[in-house]
Design a protein around this motif. Structure first.
Motif, PDB file in Angstrom:
ATOM      1  N   PRO A 207       0.831  -1.207   0.000  1.00 56.77           N
ATOM      2  CA  PRO A 207       0.000   0.000   0.000  1.00 56.77           C
ATOM      3  C   PRO A 207       0.861   1.251   0.000  1.00 56.77           C
ATOM      4  N   GLY A 208       0.513   2.208  -0.844  1.00 55.66           N
ATOM      5  CA  GLY A 208       1.235   3.474  -0.875  1.00 55.66           C
ATOM      6  C   GLY A 208       2.439   3.502  -1.780  1.00 55.66           C
ATOM      7  N   ILE A 209       2.740   2.392  -2.464  1.00 56.10           N
ATOM      8  CA  ILE A 209       3.903   2.351  -3.351  1.00 56.10           C
ATOM      9  C   ILE A 209       3.456   2.547  -4.794  1.00 56.10           C
ATOM     10  N   GLY A 210       4.206   3.387  -5.525  1.00 52.31           N
ATOM     11  CA  GLY A 210       3.893   3.682  -6.913  1.00 52.31           C
ATOM     12  C   GLY A 210       4.799   2.920  -7.859  1.00 52.31           C
ATOM     13  N   ALA A 211       5.778   3.605  -8.455  1.00 54.45           N
ATOM     14  CA  ALA A 211       6.686   2.971  -9.412  1.00 54.45           C
ATOM     15  C   ALA A 211       7.857   2.325  -8.680  1.00 54.45           C
ATOM     16  N   VAL A 212       8.348   1.222  -9.245  1.00 50.96           N
ATOM     17  CA  VAL A 212       9.496   0.513  -8.694  1.00 50.96           C
ATOM     18  C   VAL A 212      10.541   0.361  -9.794  1.00 50.96           C
ATOM     19  N   GLY A 213      11.774   0.729  -9.491  1.00 52.83           N
ATOM     20  CA  GLY A 213      12.850   0.657 -10.463  1.00 52.83           C
ATOM     21  C   GLY A 213      13.961  -0.274 -10.026  1.00 52.83           C
ATOM     22  N   ALA A 214      14.901  -0.522 -10.925  1.00 57.23           N
ATOM     23  CA  ALA A 214      15.961  -1.506 -10.716  1.00 57.23           C
ATOM     24  C   ALA A 214      17.330  -0.849 -10.753  1.00 57.23           C
ATOM     25  N   LYS A 215      18.346  -1.657 -10.433  1.00 53.90           N
ATOM     26  CA  LYS A 215      19.733  -1.229 -10.549  1.00 53.90           C
ATOM     27  C   LYS A 215      20.255  -1.711 -11.898  1.00 53.90           C
ATOM     28  N   LEU A 216      20.677  -0.779 -12.747  1.00 53.04           N
ATOM     29  CA  LEU A 216      21.094  -1.108 -14.100  1.00 53.04           C
ATOM     30  C   LEU A 216      22.585  -0.850 -14.280  1.00 53.04           C
ATOM     31  N   TYR A 217      23.231  -1.747 -15.022  1.00 53.54           N
ATOM     32  CA  TYR A 217      24.660  -1.630 -15.298  1.00 53.54           C
ATOM     33  C   TYR A 217      24.907  -1.501 -16.800  1.00 53.54           C
ATOM     34  N   TYR A 218      25.941  -0.736 -17.124  1.00 53.11           N
ATOM     35  CA  TYR A 218      26.480  -0.788 -18.475  1.00 53.11           C
ATOM     36  C   TYR A 218      27.193  -2.132 -18.653  1.00 53.11           C
ATOM     37  N   PRO A 219      27.438  -2.547 -19.890  1.00 53.83           N
ATOM     38  CA  PRO A 219      28.147  -3.817 -20.121  1.00 53.83           C
ATOM     39  C   PRO A 219      29.522  -3.885 -19.458  1.00 53.83           C
ATOM     40  N   ASP A 220      30.142  -2.734 -19.172  1.00 57.59           N
ATOM     41  CA  ASP A 220      31.465  -2.758 -18.524  1.00 57.59           C
ATOM     42  C   ASP A 220      31.360  -2.810 -16.994  1.00 57.59           C
ATOM     43  N   ASN A 221      30.164  -3.128 -16.500  1.00 54.26           N
ATOM     44  CA  ASN A 221      29.928  -3.286 -15.061  1.00 54.26           C
ATOM     45  C   ASN A 221      30.149  -1.993 -14.274  1.00 54.26           C
ATOM     46  N   THR A 222      29.735  -0.899 -14.857  1.00 57.13           N
ATOM     47  CA  THR A 222      29.594   0.353 -14.109  1.00 57.13           C
ATOM     48  C   THR A 222      28.113   0.680 -14.060  1.00 57.13           C
ATOM     49  N   ILE A 223      27.721   1.475 -13.071  1.00 64.27           N
ATOM     50  CA  ILE A 223      26.299   1.740 -12.848  1.00 64.27           C
ATOM     51  C   ILE A 223      25.756   2.715 -13.889  1.00 64.27           C
ATOM     52  N   GLN A 224      24.625   2.353 -14.477  1.00 67.52           N
ATOM     53  CA  GLN A 224      23.898   3.247 -15.378  1.00 67.52           C
ATOM     54  C   GLN A 224      22.736   3.915 -14.653  1.00 67.52           C
ATOM     55  N   HIS A 225      22.102   3.174 -13.722  1.00 65.76           N
ATOM     56  CA  HIS A 225      20.951   3.725 -12.995  1.00 65.76           C
ATOM     57  C   HIS A 225      20.896   3.146 -11.593  1.00 65.76           C
ATOM     58  N   ALA A 226      20.811   4.049 -10.607  1.00 64.49           N
ATOM     59  CA  ALA A 226      20.601   3.653  -9.212  1.00 64.49           C
ATOM     60  C   ALA A 226      19.623   4.635  -8.584  1.00 64.49           C
ATOM     61  N   GLY A 227      18.533   4.890  -9.304  1.00 67.18           N
ATOM     62  CA  GLY A 227      17.576   5.908  -8.889  1.00 67.18           C
ATOM     63  C   GLY A 227      17.882   7.227  -9.569  1.00 67.18           C
ATOM     64  N   ILE A 228      16.887   8.108  -9.594  1.00 66.63           N
ATOM     65  CA  ILE A 228      17.017   9.415 -10.255  1.00 66.63           C
ATOM     66  C   ILE A 228      16.895  10.521  -9.222  1.00 66.63           C
ATOM     67  N   ILE A 229      17.787  11.506  -9.320  1.00 66.68           N
ATOM     68  CA  ILE A 229      17.781  12.661  -8.416  1.00 66.68           C
ATOM     69  C   ILE A 229      17.274  13.874  -9.184  1.00 66.68           C
ATOM     70  N   ILE A 230      16.265  14.509  -8.657  1.00 58.37           N
ATOM     71  CA  ILE A 230      15.696  15.693  -9.296  1.00 58.37           C
ATOM     72  C   ILE A 230      16.642  16.875  -9.085  1.00 58.37           C
ATOM     73  N   GLY A 231      16.933  17.587 -10.180  1.00 59.54           N
ATOM     74  CA  GLY A 231      17.813  18.752 -10.119  1.00 59.54           C
ATOM     75  C   GLY A 231      19.198  18.498 -10.649  1.00 59.54           C
ATOM     76  N   ILE A 232      19.633  17.233 -10.669  1.00 57.22           N
ATOM     77  CA  ILE A 232      20.953  16.905 -11.208  1.00 57.22           C
ATOM     78  C   ILE A 232      21.002  17.304 -12.685  1.00 57.22           C
ATOM     79  N   GLY A 233      22.031  18.046 -13.052  1.00 60.10           N
ATOM     80  CA  GLY A 233      22.176  18.443 -14.447  1.00 60.10           C
ATOM     81  C   GLY A 233      21.122  19.427 -14.918  1.00 60.10           C
ATOM     82  N   GLY A 234      20.396  20.036 -13.993  1.00 61.42           N
ATOM     83  CA  GLY A 234      19.379  21.021 -14.361  1.00 61.42           C
ATOM     84  C   GLY A 234      17.966  20.517 -14.192  1.00 61.42           C
ATOM     85  N   ILE A 235      17.690  19.277 -14.616  1.00 58.89           N
ATOM     86  CA  ILE A 235      16.340  18.714 -14.486  1.00 58.89           C
ATOM     87  C   ILE A 235      16.376  17.445 -13.631  1.00 58.89           C
ATOM     88  N   ALA A 236      17.074  16.431 -14.103  1.00 60.20           N
ATOM     89  CA  ALA A 236      17.144  15.169 -13.371  1.00 60.20           C
ATOM     90  C   ALA A 236      18.300  14.340 -13.910  1.00 60.20           C
TER      91      ALA A 236
END
Length: 614
Positions: free
Chosen positions: A441-470
């Motif tokens: 109850p109370g949970i909306g969207a759920v996201g995952a931890k994504l990696y580039y093929p070289d095993n560096t992080i592509q996505h670990a959540g989004i921060i609003i304001g980073i780079g101007g928008i997100a």
């Protein structure tokens, strides 16, 4: 590592640092120890020491605060359980209270070592000179919970704060609470940011900049900790600290207080200093293993009181936990994959789904969007024979939002999993993990931890304001690392997650109107998540769902005038529609942290939160 980095690191070594390093080596092993050492050796973008000096309250700030005329001055009681406290620690703790710019406070020392003549002499000295300083003798050391409760019985404040006997309050800590109560007397709970300070107070380090109240993060780690202040009416309901959780009594207490609170306020300033010395948990996590077991119990009981079912496990990082929520049902999940040609990556995506997914009640829907290669349609025919649906989007051109909205109208699932065609599954039970969160109850969207093929992080959540928008948190951080206070590896609430791999219930998706079709390429997932958040739901980043995202690191370059115009239009849309949020800041982040990069570094633009000086 470069030689100058090694030299810089060695110069910073102190005896307790060396001891801590040896303990880490023993606990984590050589490989993980080396990873942690390399993280420590990398120089800070903005060093904390000078930053702290810039933002701490100066004498002139404190003078202005002392001159402020309050309409109402609530009494704030500070409760401190003490046991054989070293002289210098006790004096410095009391002096940090006497130096407060807000004057209507009292401190109750629960003295569990009344036969200690040295402590008695110091307490009598301070009490004689300041009637706000009181001590309560506890003849038998009852343990930290009962010692605190004994002191609590003598606290008469409207609000009660909690300190350890060897720590310090910043001189404006109580003022920052009182000034907010003047504007809103209905606040139930306060907590502040904190840092650590060396035994001799010569160095401030390891600042903990916290988000606003974040239940999923709290279930991963007691991030609130210090400085915690609660309204008396809430305290009466929870009836003090529970000795059943000794070692994590504050964790359990924070859970029970926040469960009953309607108005929880986070003050984003370093107002508490946690002293590090050889006997402190801050310096030696392994010294209190029982405390982490008690923390696990505190989370389990919070889940039970909240009516949620889940299993809690301890991480190798002491004091951090994983919560796996239980599935309440087995609903149909529609996996929606827009595609145009590039069948090599689509094949990889679907193969990984079919071979690895352990959840069985799902449908895969490929949404065809203007492909031109004959091989693509040959592959589609094979997919149809395997029971995978291929829907042909009827419009020309690419509009991610419109394509997915159309796909939702033509699927049957109660839950929707939006997936890019260049995603490759790593976690076999990813649907279960995402769905069990979505069912809460109370949970909306759920996201995952994504990696580039070289095993560096592509996505670990989004921060609003980073780079101007997100922007994506921890972008390009090596997979082996867990980031600032392990946040890349902790389940927590975030303002947004990427739709490259995002699950949401159809009910909530329809409630907020689906994807905004004005945003054809960029920020459509961010906008959707923000509308879900605005509707009263919390979005979740689940790092235990791992995927490869075979997206080029250079992807997204606007290499034509038309694309550049489109991107600017989408930026303007986000600014126009979310300007207040962009100004106020992401509640799941901290206003003292940078918006120029993705690593949770300190702000270097002078726009951190300064002391009150009006």
């Amino acid at each position: 590592m470069a030689n100058n980095q090694v030299i810089h690191f060695i110069k910073k070594l102190k005896p307790y640092n060396i001891q801590k390093g040896l303990r880490y080596l023993k606990h984590y092993g050589v490989k993980e120890f080396c990873v942690r050492l390399s993280e420590r050796m990398e120089p800070e973008d903005v060093p904390y020491g000078p930053w702290y000096e810039q933002y701490r309250a100066k004498p002139e700030d404190l003078m202005k605060q002392k001159q402020h005329s309050f309409k109402h001055q609530p009494l704030i009681s500070i409760v401190v359980p003490a046991y054989h406290t070293p002289d210098v620690f006790l004096r410095q703790m009391l002096d940090s209270l006497k130096g407060q710019s807000y004057q209507n406070w009292e401190v109750i020392i629960g003295n569990a070592s009344p036969d200690d003549s040295r402590m008695r002499s110091i307490l009598d000295e301070y009490a004689k000179n300041d009637a706000r300083i009181k001590s309560v003798d506890i003849p038998d050391n009852l343990g930290i919970s009962e010692n605190t409760n004994a002191a609590l019985k003598h606290a008469s404040g409207d609000y009660i704060g909690f300190m350890d006997h060897d720590d310090l309050l910043a001189p404006d800590a109580l003022f920052e609470i009182a000034i907010r109560l003047e504007a809103n007397p209905d606040i139930d709970v306060f907590y502040t940011d904190e840092d650590k300070v060396s035994t001799d107070l010569s160095e401030h380090f390891q600042p903990h900049f916290k988000p606003d109240f974040n239940l999923d993060l709290l279930r991963s780690n007691n991030y609130i900790c210090h400085f915690f202040v609660v309204k008396r009416t809430i305290l009466k309901q929870v009836k003090g600290l529970d000795p059943k959780y000794n070692g994590a009594q504050d964790y359990d207490f924070i859970f029970r207080c926040t469960e009953l609170s309607k108005n929880i306020v986070h003050i984003p300033r370093i107002l508490y200093h946690w002293r590090v010395h050889n006997a402190s948990t801050a310096d030696n996590p392994a010294s209190k293993l029982y405390a982490y077991e008690a923390g696990k119990k505190a989370i389990e009981d919070n889940l039970a009181r909240s009516g949620e079912k889940g299993s809690v496990s301890m991480r190798s990082d002491y004091g951090f936990y994983n919560v796996d929520y239980a599935l309440t049902d087995q609903p149909l999940v529609s996996i929606l994959i827009p595609n145009k040609d590039h069948i090599d990556i689509l094949k990889q995506c679907i193969r990984s789904l079919k071979e690895k997914a352990t959840y069985t009640n799902y449908e895969i829907i490929v949404i065809e969007n203007n492909s031109t290669e004959p091989a693509t349609f040959e592959y589609y025919d094979k997919l149809k024979k395997d029971g995978i649906q291929v829907l042909y989007y009827p419009e020309f051109g690419f509009n991610y939002s419109a394509i997915n909205n159309w796909g939702v109208k033509n699927c049957k699932g109660e839950y929707l999993l939006f997936l890019n065609n260049d995603i490759e599954v790593i976690t076999p039970d990813f649907i279960e993990k995402m769905l069990s969160n979505c069912e809460r109850p109370g949970i909306g969207a759920v996201g995952a931890k994504l990696y580039y093929p070289d095993n560096t992080i592509q996505h670990a959540g989004i921060i609003i304001g980073i780079g101007g928008i997100a922007g994506h948190a921890f972008l390009n951080l090596p997979r082996a690392r867990s980031g600032y206070l392990h946040k890349a590896s902790l389940q927590m609430n975030v303002s947004a997650v990427t739709a490259a791999c995002m699950m949401v219930s159809r009910k909530i998706f329809d409630l907020v109107g689906g994807f905004e079709e004005t945003l054809s390429v960029a920020f459509n997932d961010v906008d959707l998540c923000l509308r879900i958040q605005k509707a009263g739901y919390h979005n979740v980043y689940n790092p235990h769902v791992e995927m490869y995202h075979h997206e080029s690191k250079s992807r997204g370059t606007e290499d034509s005038e038309a694309k550049a115009r489109r991107f600017q239009t989408e930026i303007e849309f986000m600014r126009t529609n979310w300007i207040q949020l962009l100004k106020s800041g992401d509640s799941c982040y901290n206003p003292n942290l940078t918006l120029a990069s993705w690593n949770y570094g300190l702000r270097a633009d002078g726009k951190g939160v300064k002391p009150w000086t009006k």
